[in-house]
Design a protein around this motif. Structure first.
Motif, PDB file in Angstrom:
ATOM      1  N   PRO A 351      25.628 -25.979  38.971  1.00 55.75           N
ATOM      2  CA  PRO A 351      26.955 -26.620  38.900  1.00 55.75           C
ATOM      3  C   PRO A 351      27.060 -27.694  39.977  1.00 55.75           C
ATOM      4  CG  PRO A 351      27.111 -24.442  39.901  1.00 55.75           C
ATOM      5  CD  PRO A 351      25.718 -24.557  39.370  1.00 55.75           C
ATOM      6  N   GLY A 352      27.573 -28.840  39.604  1.00 55.70           N
ATOM      7  CA  GLY A 352      27.692 -29.961  40.535  1.00 55.70           C
ATOM      8  C   GLY A 352      26.511 -30.899  40.520  1.00 55.70           C
ATOM      9  N   SER A 353      25.399 -30.485  39.924  1.00 53.84           N
ATOM     10  CA  SER A 353      24.248 -31.371  39.805  1.00 53.84           C
ATOM     11  C   SER A 353      24.477 -32.380  38.682  1.00 53.84           C
ATOM     12  CB  SER A 353      22.979 -30.576  39.514  1.00 53.84           C
ATOM     13  OG  SER A 353      22.654 -29.727  40.584  1.00 53.84           O
ATOM     14  N   LYS A 354      23.796 -33.507  38.760  1.00 56.36           N
ATOM     15  CA  LYS A 354      23.867 -34.474  37.678  1.00 56.36           C
ATOM     16  C   LYS A 354      23.150 -33.913  36.453  1.00 56.36           C
ATOM     17  CE  LYS A 354      23.957 -38.509  40.739  1.00 56.36           C
ATOM     18  NZ  LYS A 354      23.229 -39.731  41.160  1.00 56.36           N
ATOM     19  N   TYR A 355      23.685 -34.245  35.284  1.00 52.92           N
ATOM     20  CA  TYR A 355      23.056 -33.771  34.053  1.00 52.92           C
ATOM     21  C   TYR A 355      21.598 -34.215  33.982  1.00 52.92           C
ATOM     22  CZ  TYR A 355      21.799 -33.369  29.159  1.00 52.92           C
ATOM     23  OH  TYR A 355      21.129 -33.056  27.999  1.00 52.92           O
ATOM     24  N   ARG A 356      21.303 -35.423  34.433  1.00 56.15           N
ATOM     25  CA  ARG A 356      19.949 -35.962  34.305  1.00 56.15           C
ATOM     26  C   ARG A 356      18.944 -35.304  35.250  1.00 56.15           C
ATOM     27  NH1 ARG A 356      19.746 -40.912  31.446  1.00 56.15           N
ATOM     28  NH2 ARG A 356      21.785 -41.893  31.099  1.00 56.15           N
ATOM     29  N   ASP A 357      19.412 -34.522  36.210  1.00 53.74           N
ATOM     30  CA  ASP A 357      18.512 -34.002  37.247  1.00 53.74           C
ATOM     31  C   ASP A 357      17.411 -33.125  36.670  1.00 53.74           C
ATOM     32  OD1 ASP A 357      19.928 -35.353  39.174  1.00 53.74           O
ATOM     33  OD2 ASP A 357      20.912 -33.577  40.018  1.00 53.74           O
ATOM     34  N   PHE A 358      17.747 -32.277  35.707  1.00 56.55           N
ATOM     35  CA  PHE A 358      16.723 -31.362  35.196  1.00 56.55           C
ATOM     36  C   PHE A 358      15.650 -32.112  34.414  1.00 56.55           C
ATOM     37  CE2 PHE A 358      19.532 -31.415  31.504  1.00 56.55           C
ATOM     38  CZ  PHE A 358      18.684 -31.253  30.412  1.00 56.55           C
ATOM     39  N   HIS A 359      16.039 -33.182  33.741  1.00 54.96           N
ATOM     40  CA  HIS A 359      15.054 -34.015  33.054  1.00 54.96           C
ATOM     41  C   HIS A 359      14.133 -34.685  34.075  1.00 54.96           C
ATOM     42  CE1 HIS A 359      13.278 -36.964  30.330  1.00 54.96           C
ATOM     43  NE2 HIS A 359      13.647 -37.913  31.179  1.00 54.96           N
ATOM     44  N   ASP A 360      14.718 -35.265  35.102  1.00 52.66           N
ATOM     45  CA  ASP A 360      13.921 -35.965  36.101  1.00 52.66           C
ATOM     46  C   ASP A 360      12.954 -35.011  36.804  1.00 52.66           C
ATOM     47  OD1 ASP A 360      15.311 -38.251  35.445  1.00 52.66           O
ATOM     48  OD2 ASP A 360      16.689 -38.135  37.149  1.00 52.66           O
ATOM     49  N   ALA A 361      13.423 -33.796  37.096  1.00 53.86           N
ATOM     50  CA  ALA A 361      12.567 -32.823  37.784  1.00 53.86           C
ATOM     51  C   ALA A 361      11.369 -32.439  36.916  1.00 53.86           C
ATOM     52  CB  ALA A 361      13.384 -31.581  38.145  1.00 53.86           C
ATOM     53  N   SER A 362      11.610 -32.209  35.638  1.00 52.50           N
ATOM     54  CA  SER A 362      10.510 -31.848  34.739  1.00 52.50           C
ATOM     55  C   SER A 362       9.534 -32.999  34.566  1.00 52.50           C
ATOM     56  CB  SER A 362      11.070 -31.436  33.372  1.00 52.50           C
ATOM     57  OG  SER A 362      11.762 -30.211  33.438  1.00 52.50           O
ATOM     58  N   GLN A 363      10.053 -34.203  34.384  1.00 53.03           N
ATOM     59  CA  GLN A 363       9.185 -35.357  34.173  1.00 53.03           C
ATOM     60  C   GLN A 363       8.308 -35.626  35.391  1.00 53.03           C
ATOM     61  OE1 GLN A 363       9.068 -37.698  31.188  1.00 53.03           O
ATOM     62  NE2 GLN A 363       9.632 -35.638  30.527  1.00 53.03           N
ATOM     63  N   ARG A 364       8.841 -35.400  36.578  1.00 52.78           N
ATOM     64  CA  ARG A 364       8.061 -35.625  37.794  1.00 52.78           C
ATOM     65  C   ARG A 364       6.841 -34.694  37.839  1.00 52.78           C
ATOM     66  NH1 ARG A 364       8.518 -38.190  42.461  1.00 52.78           N
ATOM     67  NH2 ARG A 364      10.543 -39.011  41.800  1.00 52.78           N
ATOM     68  N   VAL A 365       7.034 -33.433  37.475  1.00 52.45           N
ATOM     69  CA  VAL A 365       5.911 -32.494  37.466  1.00 52.45           C
ATOM     70  C   VAL A 365       4.858 -32.918  36.450  1.00 52.45           C
ATOM     71  CG1 VAL A 365       5.240 -30.119  36.927  1.00 52.45           C
ATOM     72  CG2 VAL A 365       7.299 -30.557  38.281  1.00 52.45           C
ATOM     73  N   LEU A 366       5.295 -33.299  35.261  1.00 55.88           N
ATOM     74  CA  LEU A 366       4.345 -33.696  34.231  1.00 55.88           C
ATOM     75  C   LEU A 366       3.619 -34.981  34.604  1.00 55.88           C
ATOM     76  CD1 LEU A 366       6.399 -32.857  31.007  1.00 55.88           C
ATOM     77  CD2 LEU A 366       4.560 -31.526  32.047  1.00 55.88           C
ATOM     78  N   ALA A 367       4.338 -35.930  35.182  1.00 60.55           N
ATOM     79  CA  ALA A 367       3.697 -37.179  35.607  1.00 60.55           C
ATOM     80  C   ALA A 367       2.631 -36.899  36.656  1.00 60.55           C
ATOM     81  CB  ALA A 367       4.748 -38.142  36.146  1.00 60.55           C
ATOM     82  N   ALA A 368       2.950 -36.024  37.602  1.00 64.25           N
ATOM     83  CA  ALA A 368       1.984 -35.681  38.658  1.00 64.25           C
ATOM     84  C   ALA A 368       0.738 -35.037  38.059  1.00 64.25           C
ATOM     85  CB  ALA A 368       2.636 -34.745  39.674  1.00 64.25           C
ATOM     86  N   ARG A 369       0.923 -34.176  37.062  1.00 62.70           N
ATOM     87  CA  ARG A 369      -0.224 -33.517  36.440  1.00 62.70           C
ATOM     88  C   ARG A 369      -1.078 -34.512  35.659  1.00 62.70           C
ATOM     89  NH1 ARG A 369      -0.089 -27.981  36.413  1.00 62.70           N
ATOM     90  NH2 ARG A 369       1.588 -28.341  37.916  1.00 62.70           N
ATOM     91  N   LEU A 370      -0.439 -35.457  34.999  1.00 63.98           N
ATOM     92  CA  LEU A 370      -1.189 -36.472  34.259  1.00 63.98           C
ATOM     93  C   LEU A 370      -2.012 -37.349  35.203  1.00 63.98           C
ATOM     94  CD1 LEU A 370       1.588 -37.455  31.700  1.00 63.98           C
ATOM     95  CD2 LEU A 370      -0.555 -36.289  31.147  1.00 63.98           C
ATOM     96  N   VAL A 371      -1.447 -37.655  36.377  1.00 64.93           N
ATOM     97  CA  VAL A 371      -2.191 -38.411  37.392  1.00 64.93           C
ATOM     98  C   VAL A 371      -3.360 -37.578  37.897  1.00 64.93           C
ATOM     99  CG1 VAL A 371      -2.060 -39.405  39.718  1.00 64.93           C
ATOM    100  CG2 VAL A 371      -0.202 -39.814  38.071  1.00 64.93           C
TER     101      VAL A 371
END
Length: 487
Positions: A351-371
């Motif tokens: 609660p209080g987090s931006k809606y987009r935060d969970f998307h950004d957090a997941s994408q960061r992990v996947l991007a790091a793994r692809l690198v």
């Protein structure tokens, strides 16, 4: 399937034509038969009805709607039957806006909120009454009760829904004569819209639709309970599928679809959306609903499915399962990356987090793994800035969930994707990695592997609760779970 009464095609008529009714309304029906069908029927009125379970909630929702549009007539239709082919119709599903405000699910219904002189609104539910036996409608009409089943009487409906009920057949004329500002939810009932043609505007009607979409962003206690019911049935449906994977291997993905559908129909109203039973490379097609492919040992099954409750609330869950019960090394590598991304996404649902935060957090992990795997050139910030990971992640990481699988879709951007999470919101967290079978930019061992893990997450006052935690997610737990079920 029985054909509707068509006396003109009766071969016996050529032998001895039966008498026609004097008024000519029903050619081929004798006066004697018409009179016989009028009488001799028992009184089936139901007297001991209790209000529907969500009656208090639907009343509160109508009150909120009334407060938002004071002094305006509000018209919310349920919709009409749609022809599938010739004289058969698609299964009817009432409009979400209508069902949300009334709990009623019958075709041709309309909720009208009439401005009251003392302020607020008076709600009236307009429905079809019982089939008329005097004029023969109940057995001569294709939608008569003899053909499609009993309807509730208007009096019964008043008891069930806690709203005054009137005959919907009189509504269009009343709306044509009405004065004052009017709004209607468009797209469901052409006849009602035609009656209001000169009284409404697209812009004002859209404001009504947007309000009703945003009202569903935060779920009440009843809704959360229904979503949990939907998820619990869905968990059992996934278990059903695992138990019959050997039969699916002998047939096709449709055995999986049919197995899950049985659970949905036995415990709920239907599936909440077309089941995605995607085996092997089909898992890389995001909305694979043909479900006509082979199910092969050694490949993965991506099952994205949800049971819809009798009150229209749907689950939306995905698991990617090794068909033979064990992940290969490369399958596990990709699966674990998606699991880690989902864990990061779920942790960001607060609660209080931006809606987009969970998307950004997941994408960061996947991007790091692809690198890390050498599939895209880093650093991670560069990958995210340019969106390079999207070649393999493809879609957003989640959406609101409720009476629609993609609920609240008409909400404003600032209220939804650019908004802030609140306790009572329910959303999916569903990252994925998809390596198309013809993708020459990745090593051959990756090609044809698609993984998505999806859970339904309730935002709570102090964090979140995974409504679908009854299904294992970690790769080793998935293998152990499948082994137990396959016995």
């Amino acid at each position: 399937m029985a054909d509707e009464l068509n006396p003109e095609s009766n071969p016996e008529e050529s032998e001895e034509p039966i008498k026609k009714r004097k008024n000519g309304l029903y050619p081929g029906v004798s006066d004697e038969l018409a009179e016989s069908m009028k009488s001799g029927w028992a009184d089936t009125e139901l007297h001991d009805l209790e209000p529907i379970a969500q009656a208090a909630e639907t009343a509160a929702r109508r009150a909120a709607l009334s407060a938002r549009f004071p002094g305006e007539r509000l018209v919310i239709p349920s919709g009409n039957l749609k022809t599938r082919s010739n004289d058969t119709e698609y299964p009817f599903r009432a409009s979400v806006e209508y069902a949300y405000l009334t709990g009623n699910q019958t075709e041709d219904g309309v909720l009208v909120l009439e401005p009251a002189a003392s302020g607020g609104h008076t709600a009236t539910l307009y429905l079809l009454p019982r089939s008329d036996r005097e004029n023969g409608e109940f057995w001569l009409s294709g939608q008569g009760e003899l053909w499609v089943g009993r309807r509730h009487s208007l009096t019964e409906s008043e008891k069930l829904y806690g709203i005054p009920v009137s005959d919907v057949r009189e509504l269009a004329d009343a709306l044509r004569e009405a004065s004052g500002p009017v709004r209607v939810v468009r797209g469901y009932d052409a006849g009602i819209e035609a009656a209001l043609t000169d009284k409404v505007t697209a812009e004002r009607d859209e404001e009504l639709r947007v309000f009703l979409s945003e009202a569903r962003l935060v779920k009440d206690t009843f809704e959360i309970g229904e979503l949990q019911k939907a998820v619990d049935s869905t968990v059992r449906g996934f278990e059903d599928v695992v138990k019959v994977l050997d039969k699916a291997e002998a047939t096709s993905e449709r055995y999986i679809e049919g197995t899950f559908f049985l659970r949905a129909r036995v415990e709920g109203n239907d599936v909440g959306y077309g089941t995605i039973a995607a085996a092997g490379p089909h898992a890389c097609t995001l909305h694979w609903v043909r479900n006509d492919g082979a199910v092969r040992s050694g490949e993965l099954l991506l099952l994205d499915a949800g049971v819809e409750t009798h009150t229209y609330y749907t689950a939306d869950v995905t698991r990617t399962l090794p068909i033979n019960g064990r992940f290969s090394e490369i399958q596990k590598k990709i699966y674990d990356a998606v699991y880690d991304a989902q864990e990061a996404g779920i942790a960001a649902v607060q609660p209080g987090s931006k809606y987009r935060d969970f998307h950004d957090a997941s994408q960061r992990v996947l991007a790091a793994r692809l690198v890390e795997w050498g599939l895209v050139e880093g650093p991670v910030e560069r990958v995210l800035e340019l969106g390079l990971q999207r070649r393999w992640t493809l879609h957003g990481t989640g959406h609101m969930l409720g009476m629609d699988v993609h609920d609240c879709a008409a909400a404003r951007v600032e209220s939804y994707v650019d908004g802030v999470l609140e306790a009572g919101m329910v959303l999916t967290v569903e990252p994925g990695l998809y390596f198309q079978a013809d993708d020459l930019t990745v090593p051959e061992e990756y090609r044809g592997i698609g993984v998505r893990i999806e859970d339904d997450i309730l935002v709570t006052e102090d964090g979140n609760r995974n409504l679908s935690s009854g299904l294992p997610r970690q790769s080793d737990e998935v293998e152990a779970w499948m082994a137990r079920l396959k016995g």
